[in-house]
Each structure stands twice: as structure tokens, then as C-alpha cells.
Scaffold this motif. Structure first.
Motif, PDB file in Angstrom:
ATOM      1  N   GLU A 186       6.546 -12.232   0.981  1.00 33.05           N
ATOM      2  CA  GLU A 186       5.064 -12.093   0.564  1.00 33.05           C
ATOM      3  C   GLU A 186       4.724 -13.423  -0.401  1.00 33.05           C
ATOM      4  OE1 GLU A 186       1.777  -9.023  -1.174  1.00 33.05           O
ATOM      5  OE2 GLU A 186       3.845  -8.652  -1.510  1.00 33.05           O
ATOM      6  N   ASP A 187       3.697 -13.966  -0.083  1.00 35.60           N
ATOM      7  CA  ASP A 187       3.206 -14.972  -0.874  1.00 35.60           C
ATOM      8  C   ASP A 187       2.774 -14.579  -2.146  1.00 35.60           C
ATOM      9  OD1 ASP A 187       2.454 -17.828  -1.592  1.00 35.60           O
ATOM     10  OD2 ASP A 187       0.440 -17.630  -0.867  1.00 35.60           O
ATOM     11  N   LEU A 188       3.193 -15.200  -3.242  1.00 30.51           N
ATOM     12  CA  LEU A 188       3.166 -14.910  -4.693  1.00 30.51           C
ATOM     13  C   LEU A 188       2.393 -15.918  -5.469  1.00 30.51           C
ATOM     14  CD1 LEU A 188       6.199 -12.840  -5.440  1.00 30.51           C
ATOM     15  CD2 LEU A 188       4.068 -11.731  -4.943  1.00 30.51           C
ATOM     16  N   GLU A 218      -2.583  -9.281   1.493  1.00 33.47           N
ATOM     17  CA  GLU A 218      -2.307  -7.953   2.539  1.00 33.47           C
ATOM     18  C   GLU A 218      -2.170  -6.971   1.397  1.00 33.47           C
ATOM     19  OE1 GLU A 218      -2.233  -7.516   5.601  1.00 33.47           O
ATOM     20  OE2 GLU A 218      -2.623  -9.586   6.276  1.00 33.47           O
ATOM     21  N   PRO A 219      -2.867  -5.620   1.842  1.00 32.76           N
ATOM     22  CA  PRO A 219      -2.532  -4.292   0.953  1.00 32.76           C
ATOM     23  C   PRO A 219      -1.017  -3.651   1.169  1.00 32.76           C
ATOM     24  CG  PRO A 219      -3.767  -4.062   2.962  1.00 32.76           C
ATOM     25  CD  PRO A 219      -3.441  -5.214   2.992  1.00 32.76           C
ATOM     26  N   THR A 220      -0.027  -4.288   0.783  1.00 36.04           N
ATOM     27  CA  THR A 220       1.211  -3.921   1.045  1.00 36.04           C
ATOM     28  C   THR A 220       1.681  -2.697   0.292  1.00 36.04           C
ATOM     29  OG1 THR A 220       2.079  -5.587  -0.758  1.00 36.04           O
ATOM     30  CG2 THR A 220       2.207  -6.312   1.559  1.00 36.04           C
ATOM     31  N   SER A 221       0.759  -2.359  -0.913  1.00 43.22           N
ATOM     32  CA  SER A 221       1.126  -1.405  -1.757  1.00 43.22           C
ATOM     33  C   SER A 221       0.069  -0.077  -1.524  1.00 43.22           C
ATOM     34  CB  SER A 221       1.097  -1.727  -3.410  1.00 43.22           C
ATOM     35  OG  SER A 221      -0.065  -2.268  -3.620  1.00 43.22           O
ATOM     36  N   PHE A 234      -1.573   5.316   7.177  1.00 41.15           N
ATOM     37  CA  PHE A 234      -2.746   5.832   6.321  1.00 41.15           C
ATOM     38  C   PHE A 234      -2.915   5.020   4.993  1.00 41.15           C
ATOM     39  CE2 PHE A 234      -4.246   8.744   3.058  1.00 41.15           C
ATOM     40  CZ  PHE A 234      -5.638   8.909   3.556  1.00 41.15           C
ATOM     41  N   LYS A 235      -4.106   4.314   4.775  1.00 41.85           N
ATOM     42  CA  LYS A 235      -4.474   3.807   3.500  1.00 41.85           C
ATOM     43  C   LYS A 235      -4.719   4.504   2.348  1.00 41.85           C
ATOM     44  CE  LYS A 235      -6.894  -0.248   1.551  1.00 41.85           C
ATOM     45  NZ  LYS A 235      -7.874  -1.529   2.224  1.00 41.85           N
ATOM     46  N   TRP A 236      -4.044   4.690   1.481  1.00 47.04           N
ATOM     47  CA  TRP A 236      -4.399   5.596   0.184  1.00 47.04           C
ATOM     48  C   TRP A 236      -5.096   4.695  -0.996  1.00 47.04           C
ATOM     49  CZ3 TRP A 236       1.237   5.981   1.339  1.00 47.04           C
ATOM     50  CH2 TRP A 236       2.064   5.136   0.865  1.00 47.04           C
ATOM     51  N   GLY A 237      -5.116   3.424  -0.889  1.00 43.39           N
ATOM     52  CA  GLY A 237      -5.730   2.637  -1.848  1.00 43.39           C
ATOM     53  C   GLY A 237      -5.228   2.141  -2.914  1.00 43.39           C
ATOM     54  N   GLN A 263       7.123   8.039  -0.302  1.00 45.77           N
ATOM     55  CA  GLN A 263       7.355   6.961  -0.237  1.00 45.77           C
ATOM     56  C   GLN A 263       7.777   6.399  -1.663  1.00 45.77           C
ATOM     57  OE1 GLN A 263       7.903   5.529   2.511  1.00 45.77           O
ATOM     58  NE2 GLN A 263       6.149   6.261   4.309  1.00 45.77           N
ATOM     59  N   ASP A 264       8.838   5.647  -1.775  1.00 47.23           N
ATOM     60  CA  ASP A 264       9.132   4.831  -3.012  1.00 47.23           C
ATOM     61  C   ASP A 264       8.131   3.526  -2.775  1.00 47.23           C
ATOM     62  OD1 ASP A 264      11.221   3.858  -5.177  1.00 47.23           O
ATOM     63  OD2 ASP A 264      10.715   2.108  -3.675  1.00 47.23           O
ATOM     64  N   ARG A 265       7.417   3.379  -3.843  1.00 46.05           N
ATOM     65  CA  ARG A 265       6.510   1.940  -4.160  1.00 46.05           C
ATOM     66  C   ARG A 265       7.096   0.753  -3.237  1.00 46.05           C
ATOM     67  NH1 ARG A 265       1.826   1.167  -7.302  1.00 46.05           N
ATOM     68  NH2 ARG A 265       0.986  -0.833  -7.294  1.00 46.05           N
ATOM     69  N   ASP A 266       8.118   0.347  -3.682  1.00 49.99           N
ATOM     70  CA  ASP A 266       8.864  -0.762  -3.446  1.00 49.99           C
ATOM     71  C   ASP A 266       9.348  -0.926  -1.998  1.00 49.99           C
ATOM     72  OD1 ASP A 266       8.452  -1.959  -6.054  1.00 49.99           O
ATOM     73  OD2 ASP A 266      10.300  -1.424  -6.600  1.00 49.99           O
ATOM     74  N   GLU A 267       9.864   0.257  -1.643  1.00 44.81           N
ATOM     75  CA  GLU A 267      10.636   0.360  -0.239  1.00 44.81           C
ATOM     76  C   GLU A 267       9.494   0.154   0.744  1.00 44.81           C
ATOM     77  OE1 GLU A 267      13.333   3.644  -0.351  1.00 44.81           O
ATOM     78  OE2 GLU A 267      14.778   2.631  -1.804  1.00 44.81           O
ATOM     79  N   ASN A 268       8.278   0.969   0.376  1.00 47.37           N
ATOM     80  CA  ASN A 268       7.156   1.236   1.309  1.00 47.37           C
ATOM     81  C   ASN A 268       6.560  -0.262   1.560  1.00 47.37           C
ATOM     82  OD1 ASN A 268       5.211   3.102   2.816  1.00 47.37           O
ATOM     83  ND2 ASN A 268       3.939   1.699   1.377  1.00 47.37           N
ATOM     84  N   GLY A 269       6.311  -1.084   0.384  1.00 46.49           N
ATOM     85  CA  GLY A 269       5.769  -2.474   0.589  1.00 46.49           C
ATOM     86  C   GLY A 269       6.546  -3.085   1.468  1.00 46.49           C
ATOM     87  N   VAL A 270       7.779  -3.158   1.070  1.00 49.19           N
ATOM     88  CA  VAL A 270       8.513  -4.137   1.733  1.00 49.19           C
ATOM     89  C   VAL A 270       8.489  -4.150   3.365  1.00 49.19           C
ATOM     90  CG1 VAL A 270      10.904  -3.058   1.872  1.00 49.19           C
ATOM     91  CG2 VAL A 270      10.619  -5.372   1.658  1.00 49.19           C
TER      92      VAL A 270
END
Length: 217
Positions: free
Chosen positions: A105-107, A152-155, A163-166, A184-191
């Protein structure tokens, strides 16, 4: 004098078709295959260096004592830099050798450094250096290197159903999807989202997201 040399990419077998990578502060890299690259611990050396830096700030410029302190600080930073460099080389080499497509992901690091509470931790991670190593080694081994947009709304999206929870606060590390009921673990879901977007599954995720929102309504 100048030379033009044609270098053939090094070919090697890969274990996985693709891998998504999320860079963090406590863990350098969380990967979509479930692995994590833990940062080497050098708190003791860093603590000594910071103590000497405070001492350096109080000493007179161009004094002999200030020069001695400056040399001590440099000697402490050398093993820290060597450990970090060795760690990044090993992790990036392993990732590139085992995967055909590497997705990050671009940072916008320069903007993130404006946060005074996190600036020191962010600068120590050297995310840019890690990205450069992965990109260079991808070219060397004939891999594909991709960087997805930081917008991108990765988190904000469930990696399982789309499903988008915001937006959620950074302190929340685990999320329960209201659509599929998966925790979902936040980091694992995002990746996982990073990998999906990088591999071109963005439209599929959005389609599933619309279905879930309609069924919940």
C-alpha cells in the motif's frame, strides 16, 4: 566511459502467486499469508543513544566534551543501523523469492511524520527503504511489484464478504462484521484487501458489498 549491460532476471520457483503486505510500527510487515515480520528489539541501545543526545544538547558547541559525546552516539547508532539493514534484506529477499506478485500500500510518509507522537517510531521503521528493496529484488528475480493507492479503504471493508463498516479508531484492533459475522483482526483483514485490490478483484468486492448492504436493509 559508459557501459550498457543486459542482465537476465534470476528465475526461481515460487510458492505463492501473490502476497499483500501491510507495513506497521510494532510489526514491520503483516502479510496476507498469515506471516508477520517482527522488528528486531534494540530498545536498550536506543535508550542509551537518546540519553546521550539530551546530554549533547546541553553541552557547549565546539567543546571537546561535546565531540566525545557525539562520537559515543555515532557508535551506538551503528549496530542499530546494521541490525535493521540486515533484517530488512532478509525479509525482503524471502518475500520476493517466494511470491510472484508483491503488493504494498502506498504510504505518504512525509505527512505521517507530522504527527509528533508517532514521528520517531515511523522514522525508525524506514518503510521507504523496505519498499525500495522489495521493488529492486522483484526486478532482479523477475517478479511483479505493485503499489495500490493509499486512498483504498483497506481498514473499512470486510475481506471475507466485502461489507463496508466505515472508519474505525486505530485503538480498535479487532472488528466483527455485521454482515457475515466474521471477527477480523484489523491488520490481517487490511492486508487481505491490499492483495485483492492489487490482483484486480476490486470490482468483485464492491459487487459483494452492494449485495450485503441490500440484504441487510
Amino acid at each position: 566511459m559508459s557501459f550498457v549491460v543486459e542482465v537476465q532476471p534470476i528465475q526461481s520457483d515460487v510458492k505463492n502467486q501473490s502476497i499483500g503486505i501491510d507495513l506497521g510500527m510494532k510489526t514491520l510487515a503483516v502479510m496476507s499469508n498469515g506471516e508477520k515480520a517482527e522488528i528486531p528489539i534494540y530498545k536498550k541501545l536506543d535508550r542509551k543513544a537518546r540519553k546521550l543526545q539530551r546530554k549533547l544538547a546541553r553541552q557547549l558547541k565546539d567543546s571537546q566534551r561535546r565531540n566525545v559525546t557525539r562520537i559515543k552516539i555515532a557508535k551506538l547508532h551503528n549496530p542499530i543501523a546494521d541490525t535493521r539493514k540486515d533484517f530488512m534484506h532478509k525479509v525482503s529477499t524471502k518475500i520476493v523469492k517466494q511470491n510472484q506478485v508483491i503488493i504494498l500500500e502506498d504510504l505518504k510518509v512525509s505527512e505521517m511524520l507530522n504527527n509528533r507522537k508517532l514521528s520517531r517510531a515511523i522514522s525508525q521503521q524506514e518503510w521507504r527503504e523496505f519498499r525500495t528493496l522489495c521493488e529492486a529484488k522483484s526486478e532482479k528475480f523477475g517478479r511483479e511489484f505493485q503499489v495500490i493507492s493509499r486512498w483504498e479503504p483497506t481498514s473499512q471493508v470486510c475481506a471475507d464478504c466485502g461489507f463496508k463498516w466505515g472508519k474505525t479508531d486505530l485503538s480498535i484492533r479487532s472488528l466483527l462484521c455485521m454482515s457475515c459475522g466474521t471477527e477480523q483482526d484489523r491488520d490481517e483483514n487490511g492486508v487481505k484487501i491490499i492483495e485483492k485490490v492489487g490482483m484486480g478483484n476490486r470490482h468483485d468486492s464492491k459487487r459483494v458489498q452492494r449485495v450485503c448492504q441490500t440484504s441487510n436493509g
